[in-house]
Design a protein around this motif. Structure first.
Motif, PDB file in Angstrom:
ATOM      1  N   VAL A   1       6.696 -49.728 -14.437  1.00 27.08           N
ATOM      2  CA  VAL A   1       8.039 -50.066 -14.899  1.00 27.08           C
ATOM      3  C   VAL A   1       9.104 -49.240 -14.192  1.00 27.08           C
ATOM      4  O   VAL A   1      10.103 -49.773 -13.694  1.00 27.08           O
ATOM      5  CB  VAL A   1       8.124 -49.877 -16.430  1.00 27.08           C
ATOM      6  N   VAL A   2       8.919 -47.924 -14.134  1.00 23.39           N
ATOM      7  CA  VAL A   2       9.966 -47.053 -13.584  1.00 23.39           C
ATOM      8  C   VAL A   2      10.255 -47.359 -12.117  1.00 23.39           C
ATOM      9  O   VAL A   2      11.422 -47.503 -11.724  1.00 23.39           O
ATOM     10  CB  VAL A   2       9.589 -45.580 -13.801  1.00 23.39           C
ATOM     11  N   PRO A   3       9.266 -47.469 -11.231  1.00 21.20           N
ATOM     12  CA  PRO A   3       9.600 -47.817  -9.840  1.00 21.20           C
ATOM     13  C   PRO A   3      10.249 -49.193  -9.696  1.00 21.20           C
ATOM     14  O   PRO A   3      11.109 -49.378  -8.832  1.00 21.20           O
ATOM     15  CB  PRO A   3       8.240 -47.765  -9.122  1.00 21.20           C
ATOM     16  N   GLN A   4       9.853 -50.161 -10.534  1.00 17.82           N
ATOM     17  CA  GLN A   4      10.493 -51.468 -10.460  1.00 17.82           C
ATOM     18  C   GLN A   4      11.976 -51.374 -10.806  1.00 17.82           C
ATOM     19  O   GLN A   4      12.825 -51.978 -10.149  1.00 17.82           O
ATOM     20  CB  GLN A   4       9.785 -52.442 -11.398  1.00 17.82           C
ATOM     21  N   ARG A   5      12.292 -50.613 -11.845  1.00 18.33           N
ATOM     22  CA  ARG A   5      13.700 -50.438 -12.201  1.00 18.33           C
ATOM     23  C   ARG A   5      14.455 -49.709 -11.103  1.00 18.33           C
ATOM     24  O   ARG A   5      15.614 -50.029 -10.815  1.00 18.33           O
ATOM     25  CB  ARG A   5      13.802 -49.666 -13.517  1.00 18.33           C
ATOM     26  N   ALA A   6      13.818 -48.711 -10.502  1.00 18.50           N
ATOM     27  CA  ALA A   6      14.486 -47.983  -9.423  1.00 18.50           C
ATOM     28  C   ALA A   6      14.758 -48.889  -8.231  1.00 18.50           C
ATOM     29  O   ALA A   6      15.835 -48.819  -7.614  1.00 18.50           O
ATOM     30  CB  ALA A   6      13.630 -46.788  -8.999  1.00 18.50           C
ATOM     31  N   ARG A   7      13.818 -49.758  -7.896  1.00 19.98           N
ATOM     32  CA  ARG A   7      14.040 -50.680  -6.779  1.00 19.98           C
ATOM     33  C   ARG A   7      15.146 -51.673  -7.102  1.00 19.98           C
ATOM     34  O   ARG A   7      15.972 -52.005  -6.242  1.00 19.98           O
ATOM     35  CB  ARG A   7      12.741 -51.411  -6.437  1.00 19.98           C
ATOM     36  N   ALA A   8      15.176 -52.153  -8.355  1.00 11.83           N
ATOM     37  CA  ALA A   8      16.235 -53.089  -8.732  1.00 11.83           C
ATOM     38  C   ALA A   8      17.607 -52.415  -8.685  1.00 11.83           C
ATOM     39  O   ALA A   8      18.580 -52.996  -8.190  1.00 11.83           O
ATOM     40  CB  ALA A   8      15.965 -53.636 -10.131  1.00 11.83           C
ATOM     41  N   ASP A   9      17.681 -51.182  -9.178  1.00 15.81           N
ATOM     42  CA  ASP A   9      18.957 -50.463  -9.116  1.00 15.81           C
ATOM     43  C   ASP A   9      19.364 -50.188  -7.679  1.00 15.81           C
ATOM     44  O   ASP A   9      20.545 -50.248  -7.327  1.00 15.81           O
ATOM     45  CB  ASP A   9      18.853 -49.150  -9.891  1.00 15.81           C
ATOM     46  N   ALA A  10      18.379 -49.869  -6.835  1.00 12.54           N
ATOM     47  CA  ALA A  10      18.702 -49.590  -5.440  1.00 12.54           C
ATOM     48  C   ALA A  10      19.213 -50.832  -4.721  1.00 12.54           C
ATOM     49  O   ALA A  10      20.099 -50.749  -3.867  1.00 12.54           O
ATOM     50  CB  ALA A  10      17.471 -49.040  -4.721  1.00 12.54           C
ATOM     51  N   ARG A  11      18.671 -51.991  -5.049  1.00 17.39           N
ATOM     52  CA  ARG A  11      19.170 -53.222  -4.431  1.00 17.39           C
ATOM     53  C   ARG A  11      20.606 -53.510  -4.870  1.00 17.39           C
ATOM     54  O   ARG A  11      21.396 -54.041  -4.091  1.00 17.39           O
ATOM     55  CB  ARG A  11      18.267 -54.394  -4.799  1.00 17.39           C
ATOM     56  N   ARG A  12      20.908 -53.193  -6.123  1.00 12.28           N
ATOM     57  CA  ARG A  12      22.261 -53.456  -6.604  1.00 12.28           C
ATOM     58  C   ARG A  12      23.276 -52.470  -6.035  1.00 12.28           C
ATOM     59  O   ARG A  12      24.408 -52.827  -5.753  1.00 12.28           O
ATOM     60  CB  ARG A  12      22.287 -53.400  -8.133  1.00 12.28           C
ATOM     61  N   THR A  13      22.879 -51.231  -5.890  1.00 13.09           N
ATOM     62  CA  THR A  13      23.829 -50.205  -5.455  1.00 13.09           C
ATOM     63  C   THR A  13      23.759 -49.889  -3.978  1.00 13.09           C
ATOM     64  O   THR A  13      24.631 -49.203  -3.457  1.00 13.09           O
ATOM     65  CB  THR A  13      23.591 -48.917  -6.251  1.00 13.09           C
ATOM     66  N   GLY A  14      22.714 -50.360  -3.291  1.00  8.41           N
ATOM     67  CA  GLY A  14      22.578 -50.072  -1.868  1.00  8.41           C
ATOM     68  C   GLY A  14      22.114 -48.663  -1.580  1.00  8.41           C
ATOM     69  O   GLY A  14      22.189 -48.205  -0.437  1.00  8.41           O
ATOM     70  N   MET A  15      21.595 -47.963  -2.597  1.00  8.05           N
ATOM     71  CA  MET A  15      21.128 -46.600  -2.399  1.00  8.05           C
ATOM     72  C   MET A  15      19.711 -46.619  -1.876  1.00  8.05           C
ATOM     73  O   MET A  15      19.012 -47.628  -1.913  1.00  8.05           O
ATOM     74  CB  MET A  15      21.187 -45.828  -3.721  1.00  8.05           C
ATOM     75  N   ASP A  16      19.250 -45.445  -1.389  1.00  9.14           N
ATOM     76  CA  ASP A  16      17.890 -45.303  -0.910  1.00  9.14           C
ATOM     77  C   ASP A  16      16.954 -45.227  -2.094  1.00  9.14           C
ATOM     78  O   ASP A  16      17.292 -44.749  -3.162  1.00  9.14           O
ATOM     79  CB  ASP A  16      17.735 -44.035  -0.053  1.00  9.14           C
ATOM     80  N   LEU A  17      15.733 -45.686  -1.862  1.00  7.83           N
ATOM     81  CA  LEU A  17      14.721 -45.612  -2.891  1.00  7.83           C
ATOM     82  C   LEU A  17      14.231 -44.181  -3.047  1.00  7.83           C
ATOM     83  O   LEU A  17      14.324 -43.376  -2.126  1.00  7.83           O
ATOM     84  CB  LEU A  17      13.534 -46.521  -2.524  1.00  7.83           C
ATOM     85  N   PRO A  18      13.659 -43.834  -4.211  1.00 11.88           N
ATOM     86  CA  PRO A  18      13.127 -42.488  -4.371  1.00 11.88           C
ATOM     87  C   PRO A  18      12.008 -42.153  -3.403  1.00 11.88           C
ATOM     88  O   PRO A  18      11.760 -40.993  -3.124  1.00 11.88           O
ATOM     89  CB  PRO A  18      12.603 -42.501  -5.825  1.00 11.88           C
TER      90      PRO A  18
END
Length: 406
Positions: A380-397
């Motif tokens: 769950v946590v990495p999926q949310r991080a990837r979704a947030d990164a796609r929305r904000t354009g930030m780098d993944l953890p």
């Protein structure tokens, strides 16, 4: 029936008059005074944005201790704000989000024996090309034994030998499992012929066996080189196979798993050479040990530090213990191979340490992936991080850039 109708009408009129009287005595929301005769009290607008409220709403808002508004967002006009409790990573009926691999220890052993076979073939080719018969013989015999054990472990997992045969009906370059089946099919006979060629010197020199004894060495030479050419694919395809699954800690480590497995294969082959060959002929084995240890330690360090949350399964529990033991054994084996090059006993101990380190690495990687599939947090946590990164354009953890949003 008709005699009762005036009585029903009278009751209805009295009820209506009583409601009207109550409406006149009820204060309006804007003035707080009773409404005039015939004037109806103000009602809230249909869209919920009116400037007044009904008496019932006023009474509910005036009641002490009564909660209003939405949960977690407080209530309109002030009041205590309610906090939403922290999320618990559970799933329906307590089942994990991903189905954990059904593979048992025999697949982890298959990973090790496949790497051992590949490393031993490379060792045998090095001994063959440099004129070291002890290295060549040890590598060829070990390669045949290891690939035979791999076949046993694989068939044990498949349940029926016919299933391996059925995999040969198709060849899919995009499927690591299909390619692995064909790699094993090409490697196994070559390793077998190369190993059988080692008995050519013990055959009679005359008759049919003498003819076979003269034909086997050049045939074994070609088969040994073919096995060595196939060995890198045999050593690394299992890493690609694990990374191609949905298991979080395997899938996210797809750049490192082939590197780790290649280094582990080289280290195990070097261990065979240090164990079986005299110290004077173990030069190629020492060089293989250094190269394999460098790749294995680098890849293991990356999966334990680069993946963020998904690195935890490789640092905790049984996988963490196995990988720490592998690191210590690898360092000790390389140090013994370099410092004890004149001692047969030290070289043998170094070779045993490298073999044990290779096995611990394969089992640690295997159990780390299984642990990540059983805990929904790692999904769950990495999926949310990837979704947030796609929305904000930030780098993944994990230091990998997210793909552009479509």
């Amino acid at each position: 029936m008709n005699a009762h109708r005036p009585e029903v009408g009278d009751r209805f009129r009295r009820f209506r008059d009583r409601l009207a009287a109550d409406g006149r005595d009820r204060p309006t929301a804007s003035t707080g005074l009773p409404a005039a005769h015939g004037e109806s009290p103000e009602l809230p607008a249909a869209n919920g944005t009116g400037t007044s409220s009904t008496v019932g709403q006023q009474r509910r808002s005036a009641e002490p201790g009564r909660r209003g508004g939405r949960r977690g967002g407080g209530r309109r006009g002030g009041g205590e704000e309610l906090r939403v409790p922290e999320a618990e990573f559970t799933s329906y009926y307590g089942r994990p989000i991903l189905k954990a691999p059904v593979w048992k220890w025999d697949i982890a052993a298959y990973l090790f024996t496949g790497g051992l076979a590949a490393g031993s073939s490379l060792l045998a080719a090095g001994g063959q090309l440099t004129g070291r018969p002890a290295l060549r013989r040890a590598g060829r015999v070990t390669a045949l034994a290891a690939v035979s054990a791999s076949a046993v472990f694989l068939i044990r997992d498949l349940g029926r030998p016919a299933r391996f045969h059925h995999m040969l009906r198709v060849a899919k370059p995009t499927s690591p499992m299909s390619m692995g089946t064909w790699i094993l099919t090409a490697y196994g006979p070559a390793a077998g012929v190369a190993a059988i060629a080692e008995v050519a010197g013990r055959l009679p020199r005359h008759g049919p066996l003498g003819l076979a004894g003269r034909a086997l060495p050049p045939l074994g030479h070609a088969a040994g080189l073919l096995a060595a050419a196939t060995a890198p694919a045999l050593a690394t395809y299992t890493g690609v196979l694990l990374a191609d699954t949905a298991v979080p800690s395997w899938h996210e480590a797809y750049p490192e798993l082939p590197v780790i497995f290649a280094g582990s294969a080289l280290a195990s082959g070097a261990g065979v050479g240090l164990l079986a060959a005299p110290a004077a002929q173990a030069g190629p084995a020492r060089r293989m040990a250094v190269a394999g240890a460098a790749l294995e330690l680098y890849g293991a360090h990356r999966v334990e530090t680069r993946l963020g949350l998904l690195s935890e399964p490789y640092r905790q529990g049984r996988p963490g213990r196995l990988l720490r033991a592998s690191r210590m054994l690898t360092v000790g084996g390389v140090a013994g191979a370099l410092l004890g090059r004149r001692s047969r006993a030290v070289s043998a101990l170094s070779g045993a340490a490298l073999l044990a380190a290779s096995a611990a690495t394969r089992f640690g990687i295997f159990y780390g992936g299984v642990a990540s599939a059983r805990d929904p947090r790692y999904t769950v946590v990495p999926q949310r991080a990837r979704a947030d990164a796609r929305r904000t354009g930030m780098d993944l953890p994990s230091d990998r850039a997210a793909p552009p949003a479509v």
